[in-house]
Design a protein around this motif. Structure first.
Motif, mmCIF file in Angstrom:
data_model
loop_
_atom_site.group_PDB
_atom_site.id
_atom_site.type_symbol
_atom_site.label_atom_id
_atom_site.label_comp_id
_atom_site.label_asym_id
_atom_site.label_seq_id
_atom_site.Cartn_x
_atom_site.Cartn_y
_atom_site.Cartn_z
ATOM 1 N N TYR A 285 -23.612 9.482 -23.065
ATOM 2 C CA TYR A 285 -23.696 8.022 -22.944
ATOM 3 C C TYR A 285 -22.602 7.430 -22.046
ATOM 4 N N GLU A 286 -21.820 8.297 -21.384
ATOM 5 C CA GLU A 286 -20.736 7.825 -20.497
ATOM 6 C C GLU A 286 -19.912 6.759 -21.232
ATOM 7 N N ALA A 287 -19.542 7.077 -22.487
ATOM 8 C CA ALA A 287 -19.119 6.033 -23.413
ATOM 9 C C ALA A 287 -17.629 5.726 -23.416
ATOM 10 N N ARG A 288 -16.777 6.645 -22.989
ATOM 11 C CA ARG A 288 -15.353 6.334 -23.049
ATOM 12 C C ARG A 288 -14.977 5.389 -21.920
ATOM 13 N N THR A 289 -14.200 4.365 -22.222
ATOM 14 C CA THR A 289 -13.462 4.191 -23.459
ATOM 15 C C THR A 289 -14.231 3.379 -24.498
ATOM 16 N N CYS A 290 -15.244 2.643 -24.083
ATOM 17 C CA CYS A 290 -16.020 1.807 -24.991
ATOM 18 C C CYS A 290 -17.337 1.437 -24.309
ATOM 19 N N ARG A 291 -18.363 1.309 -25.122
ATOM 20 C CA ARG A 291 -19.661 0.925 -24.555
ATOM 21 C C ARG A 291 -20.580 0.443 -25.669
ATOM 22 N N VAL A 292 -21.465 -0.486 -25.340
ATOM 23 C CA VAL A 292 -22.555 -0.898 -26.227
ATOM 24 C C VAL A 292 -23.857 -0.608 -25.497
ATOM 25 N N VAL A 293 -24.763 0.084 -26.189
ATOM 26 C CA VAL A 293 -26.075 0.420 -25.630
ATOM 27 C C VAL A 293 -27.130 -0.049 -26.633
ATOM 28 N N ILE A 294 -28.048 -0.882 -26.189
ATOM 29 C CA ILE A 294 -29.086 -1.422 -27.070
ATOM 30 C C ILE A 294 -30.421 -0.773 -26.726
ATOM 31 N N LEU A 295 -31.100 -0.297 -27.775
ATOM 32 C CA LEU A 295 -32.368 0.411 -27.618
ATOM 33 C C LEU A 295 -33.497 -0.380 -28.258
ATOM 34 N N ASP A 296 -34.713 -0.199 -27.727
ATOM 35 C CA ASP A 296 -35.882 -0.762 -28.390
ATOM 36 C C ASP A 296 -36.444 0.265 -29.365
ATOM 37 N N ARG A 297 -37.559 -0.036 -29.975
ATOM 38 C CA ARG A 297 -38.126 0.859 -30.995
ATOM 39 C C ARG A 297 -38.607 2.179 -30.410
ATOM 40 N N ALA A 298 -38.872 2.207 -29.116
ATOM 41 C CA ALA A 298 -39.279 3.452 -28.448
ATOM 42 C C ALA A 298 -38.073 4.272 -27.998
ATOM 43 N N MET A 299 -36.876 3.822 -28.373
ATOM 44 C CA MET A 299 -35.620 4.480 -28.011
ATOM 45 C C MET A 299 -35.404 4.500 -26.506
ATOM 46 N N LYS A 300 -35.779 3.418 -25.882
ATOM 47 C CA LYS A 300 -35.453 3.225 -24.476
ATOM 48 C C LYS A 300 -34.339 2.179 -24.375
ATOM 49 N N VAL A 301 -33.472 2.353 -23.410
ATOM 50 C CA VAL A 301 -32.361 1.429 -23.208
ATOM 51 C C VAL A 301 -32.900 0.115 -22.657
ATOM 52 N N VAL A 302 -32.567 -0.982 -23.346
ATOM 53 C CA VAL A 302 -32.999 -2.300 -22.872
ATOM 54 C C VAL A 302 -31.804 -3.158 -22.438
ATOM 55 N N HIS A 303 -30.613 -2.750 -22.823
ATOM 56 C CA HIS A 303 -29.397 -3.439 -22.378
ATOM 57 C C HIS A 303 -28.213 -2.511 -22.610
ATOM 58 N N CYS A 304 -27.208 -2.595 -21.738
ATOM 59 C CA CYS A 304 -25.997 -1.800 -21.951
ATOM 60 C C CYS A 304 -24.853 -2.402 -21.149
ATOM 61 N N THR A 305 -23.644 -2.224 -21.686
ATOM 62 C CA THR A 305 -22.471 -2.562 -20.903
ATOM 63 C C THR A 305 -22.240 -1.442 -19.898
ATOM 64 N N GLY A 306 -21.369 -1.704 -18.926
ATOM 65 C CA GLY A 306 -21.145 -0.719 -17.868
ATOM 66 C C GLY A 306 -20.009 0.230 -18.184
ATOM 67 N N ALA A 307 -19.289 0.612 -17.145
ATOM 68 C CA ALA A 307 -18.211 1.581 -17.273
ATOM 69 C C ALA A 307 -17.040 0.957 -18.038
ATOM 70 N N GLY A 308 -16.755 1.498 -19.210
ATOM 71 C CA GLY A 308 -15.668 0.959 -20.019
ATOM 72 C C GLY A 308 -14.315 1.457 -19.560
ATOM 73 N N PRO A 309 -13.260 0.654 -19.761
ATOM 74 C CA PRO A 309 -13.269 -0.680 -20.365
ATOM 75 C C PRO A 309 -13.521 -1.801 -19.363
ATOM 76 N N ASP A 310 -13.515 -1.464 -18.061
ATOM 77 C CA ASP A 310 -13.588 -2.505 -17.040
ATOM 78 C C ASP A 310 -14.838 -3.361 -17.160
ATOM 79 N N GLN A 311 -15.935 -2.760 -17.630
ATOM 80 C CA GLN A 311 -17.219 -3.463 -17.675
ATOM 81 C C GLN A 311 -17.752 -3.611 -19.103
ATOM 82 N N TYR A 312 -16.841 -3.680 -20.060
ATOM 83 C CA TYR A 312 -17.234 -3.860 -21.463
ATOM 84 C C TYR A 312 -17.485 -5.343 -21.699
ATOM 85 N N HIS A 313 -18.594 -5.821 -21.150
ATOM 86 C CA HIS A 313 -18.870 -7.256 -21.066
ATOM 87 C C HIS A 313 -19.662 -7.696 -22.295
#
Length: 326
Positions: A285-313
């Motif tokens: 999930y390219e998650a360090r240092t922080c990230r939020v990834v939102i999935l729909d019921r089909a487990m597809k990404v519908v929203h995500c923050t970018g490269a953390g921490p610079d893009q932890y919007h």
């Protein structure tokens, strides 16, 4: 927010972003009981940005009067910050040189090793986690008991009638995670209570380990997010990682008590120094240092923050939730 915390926020060399030179000088010159001494050295623009930062205390440390705001940076700003280190960043490299020597890395190499999304941007590689892709799976571990499951199974267990699942990645030593945690859960809570949103916290590798990108020894005990500065080494064993996660949950009950049934899992461990011991789910999930990834019921990404921490919007996350769930 009083003068002491204001001073530590704007003069702390460990935090990315920071303040302009003029603001730092004004803050350093201020007495603890005289906030006016801090304010008197600011330009009208700095005062306006300071007011905006103080209106949202959880992100005050992101305030940068002379450049992009940490957490809200564009791809190019993120690349520029990594490729053209500021004097502040160079100072951090010098301070952690003994740790860099142990890893056999330069400061720049170390930054990219521990910021997986940023590393891809610098290399002109696309991020794997973007809107429309399938959510990767992997083994995760409950932080407070024995056993294991898969991330997909954990998502299905919590989904029920919810339209979306929010995966929240972070660590106790990640300042951005800690500062944004309560606001993020406050945003999620009404929708979790209504059953329209599910959320899972996934504990990943340390952002500021004592044997890595450590916090300065002279930092105030109370960090910019109002909690004690956490000081831990990289966890190379699962039980150690679970213990740090448990310490985080105990220390941040102001946030986690908002969603008492929030599932909290720990990513697996690694001994790969080239990734600063990143676990498999974190890497996927390219998650360090922080990230939020939102999935729909089909487990597809519908929203995500970018490269953390610079893009932890997180403001963008809140806007997405409001648009979709009201």
């Amino acid at each position: 927010q009083g003068p002491v915390s204001l001073k530590s926020t704007f003069t702390n060399p460990a935090m990315g972003g920071g303040a302009s030179a003029g603001l730092r000088a004004a803050a350093e010159a201020a007495s603890d009981d005289d906030l006016n001494a801090v304010l008197s050295g600011l330009t009208p623009e700095e005062l306006a940005k300071l007011k905006a930062a103080l209106d949202e205390p959880k992100s005050a440390v992101s305030f940068n009067a002379s450049g992009p705001v940490l957490g809200e940076m564009t791809d190019q700003e993120t690349i520029d910050a990594a490729m053209n280190p500021s004097d502040q960043l160079k100072g951090i490299y010098e301070r952690i040189q003994p740790n860099l020597d142990k890893f056999g890395m330069t400061g720049h190499e170390f930054l990219l090793a521990g910021h997986h999304g940023t590393a891809k941007l610098v290399k002109k590689e696309p991020l794997a986690i973007t809107v429309g892709v399938d959510a990767p799976d992997g083994t995760v571990y409950p932080y407070d008991r024995d056993g294991e499951t898969t991330l997909h199974a954990a998502i299905k267990d919590g989904l029920k009638d919810a339209a979306y699942t929010a995966l929240c990645f972070g660590s106790f030593t990640c300042a951005m995670t800690m500062m944004k945690l309560k606001g993020l859960l406050e945003c999620f809570k009404p929708h979790i209570d209504a059953g329209t949103l599910s959320a899972i916290q996934v504990y990943i590798g340390e952002a500021h380990a004592e044997d890595g990108w450590s916090y300065p020894s002279g930092m105030p005990e109370a960090g910019p997010w109002g909690a004690k500065i956490p000081r831990y080494s990289y966890a190379l064993a699962l039980e150690d990682k679970k213990k740090i996660c448990a310490d985080m949950v105990a220390a941040r009950q102001d946030a986690f008590s908002l969603v008492p049934n929030l599932p909290i899992f720990v990513d697996g461990c690694s001994v790969d120094k080239s990734t600063l011991f990143a676990g498999p789910v974190e890497l996927a999930y390219e998650a360090r240092t922080c990230r939020v990834v939102i999935l729909d019921r089909a487990m597809k990404v519908v929203h995500c923050t970018g490269a953390g921490p610079d893009q932890y919007h997180i403001k963008n996350v809140e806007a997405f939730i409001k648009e979709k769930l009201g």
